[in-house]
Scaffold this motif. Sequence first.
Motif, PDB file in Angstrom:
ATOM      1  N   GLN A  29     -88.898 -33.176  35.490  1.00 42.63           N
ATOM      2  CA  GLN A  29     -88.781 -34.540  36.005  1.00 42.63           C
ATOM      3  C   GLN A  29     -88.540 -34.501  37.511  1.00 42.63           C
ATOM      4  O   GLN A  29     -87.681 -33.753  37.986  1.00 42.63           O
ATOM      5  N   LYS A  30     -89.278 -35.278  38.251  1.00 39.02           N
ATOM      6  CA  LYS A  30     -89.274 -35.191  39.707  1.00 39.02           C
ATOM      7  C   LYS A  30     -87.884 -35.385  40.311  1.00 39.02           C
ATOM      8  O   LYS A  30     -87.511 -34.715  41.277  1.00 39.02           O
ATOM      9  N   ARG A  31     -87.079 -36.272  39.736  1.00 38.93           N
ATOM     10  CA  ARG A  31     -85.764 -36.564  40.313  1.00 38.93           C
ATOM     11  C   ARG A  31     -84.681 -35.625  39.792  1.00 38.93           C
ATOM     12  O   ARG A  31     -83.539 -35.688  40.243  1.00 38.93           O
ATOM     13  N   GLY A  32     -85.025 -34.767  38.864  1.00 34.18           N
ATOM     14  CA  GLY A  32     -84.053 -33.801  38.372  1.00 34.18           C
ATOM     15  C   GLY A  32     -82.891 -34.449  37.652  1.00 34.18           C
ATOM     16  O   GLY A  32     -83.054 -35.467  36.971  1.00 34.18           O
ATOM     17  N   VAL A  33     -81.708 -33.874  37.803  1.00 30.88           N
ATOM     18  CA  VAL A  33     -80.517 -34.379  37.109  1.00 30.88           C
ATOM     19  C   VAL A  33     -80.061 -35.683  37.756  1.00 30.88           C
ATOM     20  O   VAL A  33     -79.891 -35.759  38.975  1.00 30.88           O
ATOM     21  N   LEU A  34     -79.858 -36.679  36.927  1.00 38.46           N
ATOM     22  CA  LEU A  34     -79.413 -37.989  37.393  1.00 38.46           C
ATOM     23  C   LEU A  34     -77.934 -38.187  37.049  1.00 38.46           C
ATOM     24  O   LEU A  34     -77.444 -37.653  36.047  1.00 38.46           O
ATOM     25  N   PRO A  35     -77.198 -38.990  37.828  1.00 38.05           N
ATOM     26  CA  PRO A  35     -75.771 -39.226  37.561  1.00 38.05           C
ATOM     27  C   PRO A  35     -75.578 -40.252  36.440  1.00 38.05           C
ATOM     28  O   PRO A  35     -75.157 -41.391  36.680  1.00 38.05           O
ATOM     29  N   LEU A  36     -75.875 -39.827  35.225  1.00 40.36           N
ATOM     30  CA  LEU A  36     -75.836 -40.736  34.080  1.00 40.36           C
ATOM     31  C   LEU A  36     -74.640 -40.503  33.167  1.00 40.36           C
ATOM     32  O   LEU A  36     -74.347 -41.349  32.318  1.00 40.36           O
ATOM     33  N   SER A  37     -73.970 -39.390  33.313  1.00 41.08           N
ATOM     34  CA  SER A  37     -72.884 -39.041  32.394  1.00 41.08           C
ATOM     35  C   SER A  37     -71.788 -38.317  33.152  1.00 41.08           C
ATOM     36  O   SER A  37     -71.996 -37.821  34.260  1.00 41.08           O
ATOM     37  N   GLN A  38     -70.630 -38.234  32.526  1.00 38.46           N
ATOM     38  CA  GLN A  38     -69.543 -37.470  33.134  1.00 38.46           C
ATOM     39  C   GLN A  38     -69.936 -36.007  33.285  1.00 38.46           C
ATOM     40  O   GLN A  38     -69.635 -35.368  34.301  1.00 38.46           O
ATOM     41  N   GLN A  39     -70.642 -35.470  32.269  1.00 41.53           N
ATOM     42  CA  GLN A  39     -71.080 -34.072  32.346  1.00 41.53           C
ATOM     43  C   GLN A  39     -71.966 -33.842  33.566  1.00 41.53           C
ATOM     44  O   GLN A  39     -71.870 -32.818  34.239  1.00 41.53           O
ATOM     45  N   GLY A  46     -85.157 -46.236  26.396  1.00 41.27           N
ATOM     46  CA  GLY A  46     -86.008 -47.291  26.939  1.00 41.27           C
ATOM     47  C   GLY A  46     -85.281 -48.404  27.661  1.00 41.27           C
ATOM     48  O   GLY A  46     -85.924 -49.295  28.221  1.00 41.27           O
ATOM     49  N   SER A  47     -83.950 -48.397  27.676  1.00 39.60           N
ATOM     50  CA  SER A  47     -83.201 -49.442  28.365  1.00 39.60           C
ATOM     51  C   SER A  47     -82.966 -49.053  29.817  1.00 39.60           C
ATOM     52  O   SER A  47     -83.095 -47.887  30.201  1.00 39.60           O
ATOM     53  N   GLU A  48     -82.581 -50.047  30.629  1.00 38.79           N
ATOM     54  CA  GLU A  48     -82.277 -49.761  32.019  1.00 38.79           C
ATOM     55  C   GLU A  48     -81.051 -48.855  32.090  1.00 38.79           C
ATOM     56  O   GLU A  48     -80.059 -49.076  31.392  1.00 38.79           O
ATOM     57  N   LEU A  49     -81.095 -47.850  32.942  1.00 41.09           N
ATOM     58  CA  LEU A  49     -80.026 -46.860  33.027  1.00 41.09           C
ATOM     59  C   LEU A  49     -79.009 -47.239  34.103  1.00 41.09           C
ATOM     60  O   LEU A  49     -79.362 -47.793  35.145  1.00 41.09           O
TER      61      LEU A  49
END
Length: 250
Positions: free
Chosen positions: A119-129, A203-206
């Motif tokens: 994925q072009k953006r790599g790791v996203l800040p979506l979780s505490q991990q 599929g929802s907005e992150l």
Amino acid sequence: MSDVRAQVSDEEWRVRVDLAAAYRLVAMFGWDDLVFTHLTARVPGPEKHFLINPYGMMFDEITASSLVKIDAAGNKVMASDYPVNPAGFTIHSCIHGARDDAHCVMHTHSLNGVAVSAQKRGVLPLSQQSLFVLNSLAYHDYEGVALNEAEKPRLVADLGTNNFLMLRNHGLLTCGATPADAFLFMYLFEAACMIQVRAMAGGSELIHVAQPIVDGIQAQAQVVTKGLGGQLAWPGLLRRLDRRNPGYAD
């Protein structure tokens, strides 16, 4: 076991036991790729010697005595019936050589890790991990199977002083002072990737974690782990391994 144990120091044997345990834990958590990835650890002492998996042995079979001891060029310095994965030590040798603090280097081809690496953006800040990963994360572009010596300086430059490296279109890499530290980093890396793949599939907005929180996570990590890093969880992981797949210390 007795033959190898008699030939090595107590310090080397402890590293062998921890690295063999790490191989079996990687298999237990489902991050292995048959025999095609690798974990390495530096042997204590003045010689630049390292331990790596016997190429062809499944990760859940590896023992302390079966690990292959090699020099900085990847040549065996103790007898073993197994060869060494040449691509494996191309990656690991340059990191060990450039980073005195990288006593253990782990590399996986987990499905979630490879998916996010593509994925072009790599790791996203979506979780505490993901926050613990983002605090020390670098990227390295794919150059094919790691057999080219000329790739080494680029890989080292991309990693820099970070402990997490995403190998684009390839997989995940962590380094740490001990197998326990490198394993904890890999656990967090893999968890962040798994959560991201699942969140995106929903599929929802992150919702992204705010940057000030990302920037302050390192201090919080020290509190959470009581300054022990991977050593906090490691004894419990070994107890789990003793229950489910004993024999790694042979």
